[in-house]
Write a protein that holds these residues in place. Structure first.
Motif, mmCIF file in Angstrom:
data_model
loop_
_atom_site.group_PDB
_atom_site.id
_atom_site.type_symbol
_atom_site.label_atom_id
_atom_site.label_comp_id
_atom_site.label_asym_id
_atom_site.label_seq_id
_atom_site.Cartn_x
_atom_site.Cartn_y
_atom_site.Cartn_z
ATOM 1 N N LEU A 1 -0.648 41.149 -9.958
ATOM 2 C CA LEU A 1 -0.443 42.011 -8.696
ATOM 3 C C LEU A 1 -0.517 43.508 -9.076
ATOM 4 C CD1 LEU A 1 2.463 40.205 -6.635
ATOM 5 C CD2 LEU A 1 -0.132 39.987 -6.355
ATOM 6 N N VAL A 2 -0.741 43.944 -10.528
ATOM 7 C CA VAL A 2 -0.784 45.140 -10.732
ATOM 8 C C VAL A 2 -2.369 45.722 -10.070
ATOM 9 C CG1 VAL A 2 -1.030 47.090 -12.483
ATOM 10 C CG2 VAL A 2 0.329 45.118 -12.817
ATOM 11 N N GLY A 3 -2.245 46.762 -9.349
ATOM 12 C CA GLY A 3 -3.350 47.588 -8.995
ATOM 13 C C GLY A 3 -3.739 47.032 -7.547
ATOM 14 N N VAL A 4 -3.011 46.079 -7.067
ATOM 15 C CA VAL A 4 -3.393 45.583 -5.615
ATOM 16 C C VAL A 4 -2.199 45.586 -4.821
ATOM 17 C CG1 VAL A 4 -5.265 43.836 -6.324
ATOM 18 C CG2 VAL A 4 -2.678 43.221 -6.190
ATOM 19 N N ASP A 5 -2.313 45.929 -3.515
ATOM 20 C CA ASP A 5 -1.054 45.708 -2.585
ATOM 21 C C ASP A 5 -1.415 44.951 -1.200
ATOM 22 O OD1 ASP A 5 1.039 46.572 -1.162
ATOM 23 O OD2 ASP A 5 0.857 48.615 -0.884
ATOM 24 N N TYR A 6 -0.884 43.784 -1.429
ATOM 25 C CA TYR A 6 -1.056 42.925 -0.207
ATOM 26 C C TYR A 6 0.051 43.113 0.668
ATOM 27 C CZ TYR A 6 -4.479 40.800 -3.400
ATOM 28 O OH TYR A 6 -5.525 40.540 -4.238
ATOM 29 N N SER A 7 1.017 43.940 0.524
ATOM 30 C CA SER A 7 2.018 43.942 1.278
ATOM 31 C C SER A 7 1.858 44.297 2.936
ATOM 32 C CB SER A 7 3.076 44.785 1.001
ATOM 33 O OG SER A 7 2.724 46.247 0.758
ATOM 34 N N GLY B 1 -1.081 44.017 4.299
ATOM 35 C CA GLY B 1 -1.559 42.928 5.188
ATOM 36 C C GLY B 1 -0.848 41.784 5.703
ATOM 37 N N VAL B 2 0.168 41.427 4.758
ATOM 38 C CA VAL B 2 1.376 40.517 5.115
ATOM 39 C C VAL B 2 1.920 41.082 6.307
ATOM 40 C CG1 VAL B 2 3.148 39.396 4.202
ATOM 41 C CG2 VAL B 2 1.135 39.448 2.676
ATOM 42 N N TYR B 3 2.545 42.085 6.338
ATOM 43 C CA TYR B 3 3.188 42.645 7.496
ATOM 44 C C TYR B 3 2.376 42.624 8.570
ATOM 45 C CZ TYR B 3 6.673 45.639 9.776
ATOM 46 O OH TYR B 3 7.556 46.072 10.699
ATOM 47 N N LEU B 4 1.216 43.011 8.560
ATOM 48 C CA LEU B 4 0.646 43.125 9.807
ATOM 49 C C LEU B 4 0.051 41.866 10.431
ATOM 50 C CD1 LEU B 4 -2.280 45.879 8.947
ATOM 51 C CD2 LEU B 4 -0.175 46.206 10.487
ATOM 52 N N TYR B 5 -0.470 40.846 9.646
ATOM 53 C CA TYR B 5 -0.864 39.576 10.157
ATOM 54 C C TYR B 5 0.045 38.340 10.262
ATOM 55 C CZ TYR B 5 -5.795 41.318 9.650
ATOM 56 O OH TYR B 5 -6.665 41.909 9.595
ATOM 57 N N GLY B 6 1.434 38.619 9.593
ATOM 58 C CA GLY B 6 2.344 37.379 9.763
ATOM 59 C C GLY B 6 2.626 36.895 11.256
ATOM 60 N N PHE B 7 3.175 37.918 11.649
ATOM 61 C CA PHE B 7 3.547 37.459 13.166
ATOM 62 C C PHE B 7 2.511 36.723 14.072
ATOM 63 C CE2 PHE B 7 5.569 37.739 17.308
ATOM 64 C CZ PHE B 7 6.696 37.937 17.110
ATOM 65 N N THR B 8 1.408 37.408 14.157
ATOM 66 C CA THR B 8 0.331 36.885 14.996
ATOM 67 C C THR B 8 -0.128 35.397 14.341
ATOM 68 O OG1 THR B 8 -0.431 39.077 15.716
ATOM 69 C CG2 THR B 8 -1.942 37.311 15.867
ATOM 70 N N VAL B 9 -0.092 35.278 13.096
ATOM 71 C CA VAL B 9 -0.588 33.834 12.483
ATOM 72 C C VAL B 9 0.676 33.139 12.861
ATOM 73 C CG1 VAL B 9 -0.374 32.790 10.113
ATOM 74 C CG2 VAL B 9 -1.419 34.784 10.371
ATOM 75 N N GLN B 10 1.977 33.387 12.603
ATOM 76 C CA GLN B 10 2.848 32.276 13.167
ATOM 77 C C GLN B 10 2.808 31.827 14.437
ATOM 78 O OE1 GLN B 10 6.092 35.161 11.470
ATOM 79 N NE2 GLN B 10 6.528 33.183 10.370
ATOM 80 N N PRO C 1 -1.993 31.078 5.223
ATOM 81 C CA PRO C 1 -2.947 31.939 5.896
ATOM 82 C C PRO C 1 -2.770 33.421 6.168
ATOM 83 C CG PRO C 1 -1.652 30.647 7.456
ATOM 84 C CD PRO C 1 -1.090 30.062 6.309
ATOM 85 N N THR C 2 -1.571 33.841 6.081
ATOM 86 C CA THR C 2 -1.130 35.152 6.031
ATOM 87 C C THR C 2 -1.475 35.872 4.630
ATOM 88 O OG1 THR C 2 0.801 34.632 7.608
ATOM 89 C CG2 THR C 2 0.715 36.874 6.358
ATOM 90 N N VAL C 3 -1.087 35.290 3.611
ATOM 91 C CA VAL C 3 -1.563 36.005 2.518
ATOM 92 C C VAL C 3 -2.978 35.914 2.287
ATOM 93 C CG1 VAL C 3 -1.398 35.605 0.070
ATOM 94 C CG2 VAL C 3 0.625 35.313 1.293
ATOM 95 N N ILE C 4 -3.667 35.075 2.877
ATOM 96 C CA ILE C 4 -5.149 34.760 2.614
ATOM 97 C C ILE C 4 -5.833 36.241 3.417
ATOM 98 C CG2 ILE C 4 -7.300 33.784 3.309
ATOM 99 C CD1 ILE C 4 -5.806 31.256 2.500
ATOM 100 N N LEU C 5 -5.379 36.285 4.840
ATOM 101 C CA LEU C 5 -5.682 37.327 5.477
ATOM 102 C C LEU C 5 -5.242 38.794 5.027
ATOM 103 C CD1 LEU C 5 -4.858 35.838 8.963
ATOM 104 C CD2 LEU C 5 -7.183 36.561 7.967
ATOM 105 N N ALA C 6 -4.043 38.737 4.277
ATOM 106 C CA ALA C 6 -3.780 40.260 3.665
ATOM 107 C C ALA C 6 -4.763 40.356 2.457
ATOM 108 C CB ALA C 6 -2.338 40.012 3.189
ATOM 109 N N MET C 7 -5.231 39.421 1.781
ATOM 110 C CA MET C 7 -5.904 39.706 0.512
ATOM 111 C C MET C 7 -7.286 40.121 1.148
ATOM 112 S SD MET C 7 -4.943 36.269 -1.827
ATOM 113 C CE MET C 7 -6.269 36.718 -3.001
ATOM 114 N N LEU C 8 -7.788 39.677 2.237
ATOM 115 C CA LEU C 8 -9.055 40.066 2.513
ATOM 116 C C LEU C 8 -8.964 41.520 3.303
ATOM 117 C CD1 LEU C 8 -10.097 36.845 4.721
ATOM 118 C CD2 LEU C 8 -11.204 37.770 2.456
ATOM 119 N N SER C 9 -7.924 41.748 3.605
ATOM 120 C CA SER C 9 -7.580 43.054 4.306
ATOM 121 C C SER C 9 -7.353 44.143 3.050
ATOM 122 C CB SER C 9 -6.107 43.294 5.082
ATOM 123 O OG SER C 9 -5.621 44.440 5.457
ATOM 124 N N TRP C 10 -7.025 43.829 2.088
ATOM 125 C CA TRP C 10 -6.766 44.668 0.781
ATOM 126 C C TRP C 10 -8.177 45.058 0.211
ATOM 127 C CZ3 TRP C 10 -4.448 48.649 -1.327
ATOM 128 C CH2 TRP C 10 -4.874 48.946 -2.383
#
Length: 392
Positions: A300-306, A308-317, A340-349
């Motif tokens: 996870l060094v050099g990336v920040d998925y947090s 995206g996880v915060y943004l997309y999590g609620f709507t995914v749920q 799905p939340t982590v996948i969207l966060a990765m795409l967002s990053w």
């Protein structure tokens, strides 16, 4: 010689190795807490030991704001006000804008109970886009009406307060307050003192002048709880050379937070005395973990998925609940929400956030030239004052 927050921060060139993982854990914990959406929170306590749900539910956001204050204080100290704002806008707005557009134009039409004409013609559809500017609106017309909660994205409410904190920091810097940490300390203490005095007066049945307004501003409003936490993070950075960094106070602070969670209930989260008690605990635990060399996942060094996880999590749920209305298991819901939340966060990053941050140097140069050009057209005294503010 005992290590201090400042010495460890300097040894890591101003970037704590554990902050990335900590932010990700906090973002995931928000998703975990929001799993209570399965029944509108009616039976959420049954899934938590010792009734401690309120404790974890009220830990992630305060920790985020303490971290934000600590990290952006360093950024402000290294930047001009204008370039600082460029950095903050590029970090927050592009990913938020994509989320809002995807939610309104893709998710909304697929799950709304309204016809396309009624959905797109509703005023609520248009005003939802103001979320990009920090004006929170958490519903879309006809969306998630069959879910226990009708909210589209319950996480976005904090972003307006985050933006407000950045603006406040810019104002403090422009006024010369940021450079005088004693004034920042007095300001933070003043906010906490006002909240406690008003709260205690209300408990004692004492009606202060403009009591309802004061209560709203200093006690019940979200900013009243989050802005002082942000300032605590700023103060931790400003006093970094004087704060020892050791595992024992970190453990004691963590134990203190657990003790408060075990002893209290949801009403405690609304009590200003509890804010004062827990703010330094949040700050110390978060900063200790953020500066810990062992608190790192190499992948996870050099990336920040947090974010995206915060943004997309609620709507995914909420979307999953719409598709699977019968699901009622808290832990199963968390398991199927996180993927799905982590996948969207990765795409967002990789496709939004990182490319946007790559534009910052070019935009900073343009903004600096623009501000300096405007300053050159101003009267000499005003221009000098603006230049001094930008240099702080």
């Amino acid at each position: 010689m005992m290590k201090t927050v400042g010495s460890v921060l300097d040894a890591n060139r101003g970037v704590g190795p554990g902050f990335g993982l900590l932010r990700l854990i906090l973002a995931v914990s928000v998703i975990f807490v929001h799993c209570s959406l399965v029944d509108g929170g009616a039976n959420a306590e049954a899934w938590w030991p010792y009734g401690a749900r309120w404790g974890l539910a009220n830990m992630a956001v305060p920790a985020f704001f303490v971290l934000s204050g600590f990290l952006v204080a360093g950024s402000m100290a290294r930047s001009r006000v204008d370039t600082f704002l460029v950095n903050r806008v590029l970090r927050l707005v592009p990913a938020l804008a994509v989320l809002v557009v995807v939610t309104a134009l893709v998710v909304g039409p697929l799950v709304t109970s309204l016809s396309p004409a009624a959905y797109f013609g509703d005023r609520g559809f248009l005003t939802f886009f103001f979320n990009v500017l920090g004006r929170h609106q958490d519903t879309l017309p006809g969306v998630f009406e069959q879910n226990p909660e009708h909210i589209v994205n319950g996480s976005l409410w904090t972003l307006s307060h985050e933006m407000s904190c950045y603006i406040l920091l810019c104002l403090l810097t422009g006024a010369g307050v940021f450079r005088r940490r004693a004034l920042v300390l007095a300001f933070a203490l003043g906010l906490y003192a006002a909240a406690n005095i008003i709260w205690l007066a209300d408990r004692a049945g004492i009606a202060l002048p403009h009591h309802e307004l004061l209560t709203y501003v200093f006690v019940t409003r979200g900013a009243a709880k989050l802005v002082p936490l942000f300032l605590v993070g700023v103060l931790a950075w400003q006093y970094r050379a004087s704060i020892p960094l050791h595992w024992l106070p970190a453990v004691l602070s963590g134990a203190g937070l657990v003790a408060v969670a075990m002893a209290g209930d949801q009403s405690w989260a609304e009590m200003p005395p509890v804010w004062v008690l827990t703010a330094p605990m949040f700050a110390y635990v978060a900063i200790y973990l953020g500066l810990a060399n062992w608190f790192v996942i190499p992948l996870l060094v050099g990336v920040d998925y947090s974010y995206g996880v915060y943004l997309y999590g609620f709507t995914v749920q909420q979307t999953l609940l719409h598709l699977m209305p019968g699901i009622g298991n808290y832990w199963l819901f968390f398991a199927i929400s996180i993927v799905p939340t982590v996948i969207l966060a990765m795409l967002s990053w990789h496709f939004v956030e990182k490319p946007a941050l790559g534009l910052r140097h070019a935009l900073q140069d343009r903004v600096v030239r623009l501000v300096d050009g405007i300053a050159a057209l101003l009267p000499e005294r005003l221009s000098a004052r603006l230049s001094r503010a930008e240099a702080r």
